[in-house]
Design an enzyme around this catalytic site. Structure first.
Site, PDB file in Angstrom:
ATOM      1  CE  LYS A   1      -0.882   1.986  15.333  1.00  0.00           C
ATOM      2  NZ  LYS A   1      -1.230   0.528  16.116  1.00  0.00           N
TER       3      LYS A   1
ATOM      4  CG  ASP B   1       1.465  -6.908  14.834  1.00  0.00           C
ATOM      5  OD1 ASP B   1       2.352  -6.131  14.840  1.00  0.00           O
ATOM      6  OD2 ASP B   1       0.206  -6.438  14.938  1.00  0.00           O
TER       7      ASP B   1
ATOM      8  NE  ARG C   1      -7.598  -1.911  -7.992  1.00  0.00           N
ATOM      9  CZ  ARG C   1      -7.732  -2.512  -8.879  1.00  0.00           C
ATOM     10  NH1 ARG C   1      -6.727  -3.701  -9.135  1.00  0.00           N
ATOM     11  NH2 ARG C   1      -8.402  -2.262 -10.103  1.00  0.00           N
TER      12      ARG C   1
ATOM     13  CE1 TYR D   1      -4.403  -1.989  17.892  1.00  0.00           C
ATOM     14  CE2 TYR D   1      -5.219  -2.953  16.263  1.00  0.00           C
ATOM     15  CZ  TYR D   1      -5.186  -2.087  16.706  1.00  0.00           C
ATOM     16  OH  TYR D   1      -5.720  -0.607  16.342  1.00  0.00           O
TER      17      TYR D   1
HETATM   18  C1  LIG Z   1      -2.041  -0.458  15.747  1.00  0.00           C
HETATM   19  C2  LIG Z   1      -1.767  -1.708  15.644  1.00  0.00           C
HETATM   20  C3  LIG Z   1      -2.253  -2.598  14.606  1.00  0.00           C
HETATM   21  C4  LIG Z   1      -3.250  -2.105  13.647  1.00  0.00           C
HETATM   22  O1  LIG Z   1      -2.777  -1.155  12.546  1.00  0.00           O
HETATM   23  P1  LIG Z   1      -3.703   0.072  11.808  1.00  0.00           P
HETATM   24  O2  LIG Z   1      -2.564   0.718  11.189  1.00  0.00           O
HETATM   25  O3  LIG Z   1      -4.153   0.698  13.035  1.00  0.00           O
HETATM   26  O4  LIG Z   1      -4.422  -0.564  10.984  1.00  0.00           O
HETATM   27  C5  LIG Z   1      -1.864  -3.893  14.642  1.00  0.00           C
HETATM   28  N1  LIG Z   1      -1.169  -4.415  15.550  1.00  0.00           N
HETATM   29  C6  LIG Z   1      -0.549  -3.688  16.437  1.00  0.00           C
HETATM   30  C7  LIG Z   1       0.400  -4.342  17.512  1.00  0.00           C
HETATM   31  C8  LIG Z   1      -0.798  -2.208  16.665  1.00  0.00           C
HETATM   32  O5  LIG Z   1      -0.351  -1.477  17.554  1.00  0.00           O
END
Ligand SMILES: *Cc1c(COP(=O)(O)O)cnc(C)c1O
Length: 381
Positions: free
Chosen positions: A195, A170, A46, A98
């Site tokens: 992604k 982000d 962890r 998001y």
């Molecule tokens: C998918 C996404 C998230 C969340 O991420 P997860 O890996 O699904 O928890 C946050 N911000 C954006 C812009 C995203 O496309």
């Protein structure tokens, strides 16, 4: 080191045990000690794991940061950032956000006494209007989902610095290949590594990258204390994904441009949202803070007909109708009935998420095949 080299070698050392070129998958929860405390830097997975460490070093490197942290999902990474705050603190966030981030802010953290303001960040004065002595964090996302709005990171950073507020970006849609927020003055970069960083739709993961040692230590403490870490197998997959990020992004951008231009010239299309068009309201900012315009775009059809859009996404053959984005394969999505279904119609339409809006994550397949696929689906409406 330039980005394309960093994507492959950044933060990486050959494995000290046997010189393995790729960090091995250390599928272990614990590590032998010769005497209490006598270990080789790893005690419990962890807290630390060598495969995760190699990935975290790569994360830091590709965003020009000093520190990287890997989490079990993008939302777990955001969760860790908000845990830097205390009851009474306030956050200013983008309103075009998001959906999962909105849910975490509003439905998990608000009840612990943290206040969130959601504002349109295309104008920095909207942000400044909400700043008070309790404001501790500005949270932004650019390009935004699904409207592909562009927010000026440098301008936000100037405001954040002036008021001694942290700025977190982000960077999921842009990736560090296109945009490096730490260089533009942001304090923390966050990714859903699910992604583009992973890039192959086979893993869920989150990342944080930053430069400041004090904040990094607090985040490592939260990462270990809350425990939302990712496993060694997933760490390996994302590390492998990052090694082709620059090559994939190049093709995502080429195909994204071709698809955007095809749609914009199609008689059945009303509007295409893609920051590469000169007519995009923030095209100039996109041009200065991004290297290219990415593989994400959205469009509406003439007449704004819900049923027609459903028919398009049902009949696309190469574009798969699915949640998520940023993988090698092309995906389509219908925000009004999928990602944004929980937002009341009048609310979502205010930001542009109308019934006919379709979002595309343009993959790296052959450009002509992608365009032909869209062409045949549009012929059916
Ligand atoms: C998918 C996404 C998230 C969340 O991420 P997860 O890996 O699904 O928890 C946050 N911000 C954006 C812009 C995203 O496309």
């Amino acid at each position: 080191m330039k980005f394309n080299t960093k994507a492959i070698h950044g933060g990486q050392e050959h494995d000290p045990a046997y010189g393995a070129v790729m960090p091995p998958i250390y599928q272990t929860s614990t590590y032998a000690q010769s005497t209490p405390g006598g270990h080789k830097g790893f005690e419990y997975s962890r807290t630390h794991n060598p495969t995760r460490k190699a990935l975290e070093n790569a994360f830091a490197s590709i965003e020009n940061g000093n520190y990287g942290l890997a989490f079990g999902s993008g939302l777990a990474a955001i969760d860790a950032v908000i845990k830097l705050l205390s009851p009474g603190d306030e956050v200013i966030s983008t309103n075009d956000l998001y959906g999962g981030t909105y849910r975490l802010f509003k439905h998990v953290f608000e009840k612990f006494g943290i206040k969130f303001h959601f504002v349109g960040m295309e104008s920095v004065s909207n942000v400044e209007a909400k700043i008070n002595e309790n404001t501790k964090l500005i949270w932004t996302e650019t390009p935004t989902n699904p409207m592909l709005n562009i927010i000026d990171i440098k301008a936000l950073a100037t405001v954040a610095k002036k008021h001694n507020i942290l700025l977190a970006v982000d960077n999921t849609f842009a990736t560090p290949y296109l945009q490096q927020p730490l260089d533009l003055g942001a304090d923390i970069v966050m990714h859903s590594a699910t992604k583009y960083l992973g890039g192959h739709s086979d893993v869920v993961m989150g990342a944080l990258m930053l430069r400041d040692k004090e904040i990094a230590e607090k985040l490592y403490f939260i990462q270990n204390a809350s425990g939302a870490v990712c496993g060694p197998q997933d760490s390996f997959l994302v590390l492998r994904g990052i090694k082709t990020l620059h090559v994939r992004m190049q093709r995502h951008c080429e195909n994204g441009k071709a698809v955007a231009e095809f749609l914009a010239s199609h008689p059945k299309i009303e509007k295409v949202y893609w920051p590469g068009f000169e007519t995009h309201p923030n095209h100039n900012i996109a041009q200065t803070q991004m290297k290219d315009f990415g593989g994400m775009l959205s469009f509406t059809t003439k007449g704004n007909d819900y049923d027609k859009s459903i028919k398009i996404v049902e009949n696309l053959k190469i574009f798969t109708l699915a949640e998520s984005l940023g993988g090698v394969e092309s995906l389509s999505g219908h925000p009004a009935s999928m990602t944004h279904a929980s937002i009341p119609k009048e609310e979502r339409e205010k930001t542009g998420v109308v019934d006919s809006l379709i979002r595309l994550s343009v993959g790296i397949e052959d450009e002509a095949d992608l365009i032909n696929d869209l062409k045949q689906a549009l012929e059916l409406i």
